[in-house]
Design a protein around this motif. Structure first.
Motif, PDB file in Angstrom:
ATOM      1  N   ILE A 199      20.249  24.931  16.233  1.00  0.00           N
ATOM      2  CA  ILE A 199      20.791  26.276  16.383  1.00  0.00           C
ATOM      3  C   ILE A 199      22.267  26.273  15.990  1.00  0.00           C
ATOM      4  O   ILE A 199      23.053  25.484  16.521  1.00  0.00           O
ATOM      5  N   ASN A 200      22.637  27.143  15.065  1.00  0.00           N
ATOM      6  CA  ASN A 200      24.036  27.297  14.673  1.00  0.00           C
ATOM      7  C   ASN A 200      24.683  28.308  15.619  1.00  0.00           C
ATOM      8  O   ASN A 200      24.449  29.516  15.509  1.00  0.00           O
ATOM      9  N   TYR A 201      25.499  27.821  16.551  1.00  0.00           N
ATOM     10  CA  TYR A 201      26.057  28.717  17.559  1.00  0.00           C
ATOM     11  C   TYR A 201      27.149  29.627  16.994  1.00  0.00           C
ATOM     12  O   TYR A 201      27.568  30.581  17.657  1.00  0.00           O
ATOM     13  N   THR A 236      22.636  22.408  19.490  1.00  0.00           N
ATOM     14  CA  THR A 236      23.564  23.355  18.884  1.00  0.00           C
ATOM     15  C   THR A 236      24.612  22.615  18.060  1.00  0.00           C
ATOM     16  O   THR A 236      24.997  21.487  18.366  1.00  0.00           O
ATOM     17  N   GLN A 288      24.534  32.357  15.432  1.00  0.00           N
ATOM     18  CA  GLN A 288      23.462  32.803  16.314  1.00  0.00           C
ATOM     19  C   GLN A 288      23.929  32.782  17.765  1.00  0.00           C
ATOM     20  O   GLN A 288      24.749  31.944  18.149  1.00  0.00           O
ATOM     21  N   LEU A 294      18.260  20.852  26.163  1.00  0.00           N
ATOM     22  CA  LEU A 294      19.303  21.425  25.315  1.00  0.00           C
ATOM     23  C   LEU A 294      20.485  20.473  25.256  1.00  0.00           C
ATOM     24  O   LEU A 294      21.015  20.062  26.284  1.00  0.00           O
ATOM     25  N   HIS A 345      24.224  20.421  23.684  1.00  0.00           N
ATOM     26  CA  HIS A 345      25.320  21.090  22.984  1.00  0.00           C
ATOM     27  C   HIS A 345      26.124  20.062  22.188  1.00  0.00           C
ATOM     28  O   HIS A 345      26.200  18.893  22.548  1.00  0.00           O
ATOM     29  N   GLU A 365      18.496  32.936  21.142  1.00  0.00           N
ATOM     30  CA  GLU A 365      17.583  32.160  20.307  1.00  0.00           C
ATOM     31  C   GLU A 365      16.673  31.282  21.160  1.00  0.00           C
ATOM     32  O   GLU A 365      15.469  31.169  20.904  1.00  0.00           O
ATOM     33  N   THR A 424      24.651  28.480  29.723  1.00  0.00           N
ATOM     34  CA  THR A 424      23.629  27.434  29.691  1.00  0.00           C
ATOM     35  C   THR A 424      22.893  27.340  31.014  1.00  0.00           C
ATOM     36  O   THR A 424      21.663  27.207  31.056  1.00  0.00           O
ATOM     37  N   PHE A 467      23.110  31.447  20.943  1.00  0.00           N
ATOM     38  CA  PHE A 467      22.185  30.364  21.306  1.00  0.00           C
ATOM     39  C   PHE A 467      21.304  30.748  22.490  1.00  0.00           C
ATOM     40  O   PHE A 467      20.154  30.322  22.571  1.00  0.00           O
ATOM     41  N   THR A 468      21.828  31.557  23.415  1.00  0.00           N
ATOM     42  CA  THR A 468      21.011  31.951  24.559  1.00  0.00           C
ATOM     43  C   THR A 468      19.845  32.839  24.118  1.00  0.00           C
ATOM     44  O   THR A 468      18.711  32.647  24.565  1.00  0.00           O
TER      45      THR A 468
END
Length: 340
Positions: free
Chosen positions: A190-192, A171, A195, A145, A147, A200, A225, A197-198
């Motif tokens: 992922i659009n935080y 993200t 969405q 991941l 960010h 998703e 995270t 993010f966790t």
């Protein structure tokens, strides 16, 4: 020489002044660089707002990386000559027409190198290389991941992770940034903003968990995270951009600390997790050979076309306020560059 001097905390239109300052002195272990371009990093934003503890006392000159030609070589320096085009890691002082910096933090560039692109290879790509390759030792198949994946360090981390054969979650905060993440082969953009993010990531992974995470945001983002990491999970935290929205008071500090949550070595031991903090300023000061390795590896992979910096925008030195606004407003994709 001319320099962009930070004279007060505050908005970029009020914080900087153009001043005539003395030329720096080139020590025996340094080289002098006539700066053509310098790069911005989020630490510059934090420093301008008075939220960065390592910032020198005001007035001071910010700047962590410069590109330009060598005009003087220290008596103990070997391997560099006058007029060599170089990238230099500067430990402040980069917002100036000339900069003296330690030769251990300088790498020679090819004459045809894109100088704006090369600024990204300093702080941002070296942070990514040190974090991903020297600290995390990414493995093929790792679920990673990243960010703020559309930023300068984020772009570098994505490229390194893909080079290593990892599955990448990234993200970002806007549709155009999500499109960019697709362009650089992020497997799961992922659009935080729209969405969780966790949720998703849990949906995509099912019963599995992440192997590695890179977090420049800190605070509550760090805690969320960390909860996504499985056994053997590793995390690098290399910033606290959440802090930049605060006024820096004691209540803001307490809020940030509580956002990170409580961490105890026993918890890491029982879950076989690891958390590493990365500050390239400390590495440059205390482990210059590590920095030198990072710079050489990054430039080598850049020459091979494996690492491809994205230049968001190039501003003239007189537009330093606009450059800061661009980066602070989280509108940039890739590197924000300033040219003399």
């Amino acid at each position: 020489m001319k320099a962009i001097v930070l004279v007060r905390d505050g908005a970029p239109s009020e914080a900087f002044e153009f001043q005539d300052v003395d030329m720096p002195i080139c020590s025996p272990t340094q080289v002098m660089i006539k700066v053509s371009h310098f790069g911005l990093n989020y630490a510059d934003i934090m420093a301008r707002k008075g939220l960065y503890n390592d910032r020198p006392e005001l007035p001071c000159v910010l700047g962590y990386e410069v590109v330009g030609k060598i005009t003087e070589v220290g008596s103990e320096v070997h391997g560099f000559e006058i007029d060599d085009l170089v990238l230099g890691f500067t430990l402040f002082g980069g917002y100036a027409e000339y900069c003296a910096t330690e030769a251990m933090g300088v790498v020679k560039l090819g004459a045809d190198t894109n100088e704006a692109e090369a600024t990204a290879l300093g702080t941002q790509y070296c942070t990514a290389w040190y974090s991903a390759c020297m600290m995390m030792n990414l493995q093929k198949g790792d679920r990673v991941l990243v960010h703020a994946a559309a930023g300068g360090v984020g772009t570098a981390l994505v490229q390194i992770a893909k080079m290593k054969g990892c599955e990448v979650f990234g993200t970002a905060s806007a549709p155009e940034k999500l499109d960019y993440l697709k362009e650089i082969d992020v497997d799961h953009p992922i659009n935080y903003k729209t969405q969780d993010f966790t949720a998703e990531i849990k949906r995509i992974l099912g019963k599995d968990r992440l192997d590695v995470a890179f977090d420049p945001i800190g605070g509550s983002n760090y805690k969320k995270t960390n909860a996504l990491l499985g056994s053997g999970g590793r995390m690098v935290t290399f910033g606290a951009s959440e802090w930049s929205a605060s006024k820096g008071g004691i209540l803001d500090k307490i809020k940030l600390a509580f956002g990170f949550g409580f961490m105890h070595p026993i918890g890491l031991l029982m879950k076989s997790k690891s958390v590493i903090g990365v500050n390239m300023l400390r590495i440059g000061e205390n482990k210059p050979t590590y920095l030198q390795t990072c710079m050489k590896e990054v430039y080598d992979h850049y020459q091979k076309g494996v690492l491809k910096p994205k230049v968001d925008s190039i501003h003239s030195a007189t537009e330093i306020d606009k450059a800061h606004q661009r980066l602070e407003g989280r509108k940039s994709i890739g590197k924000v560059v300033v040219k003399w």
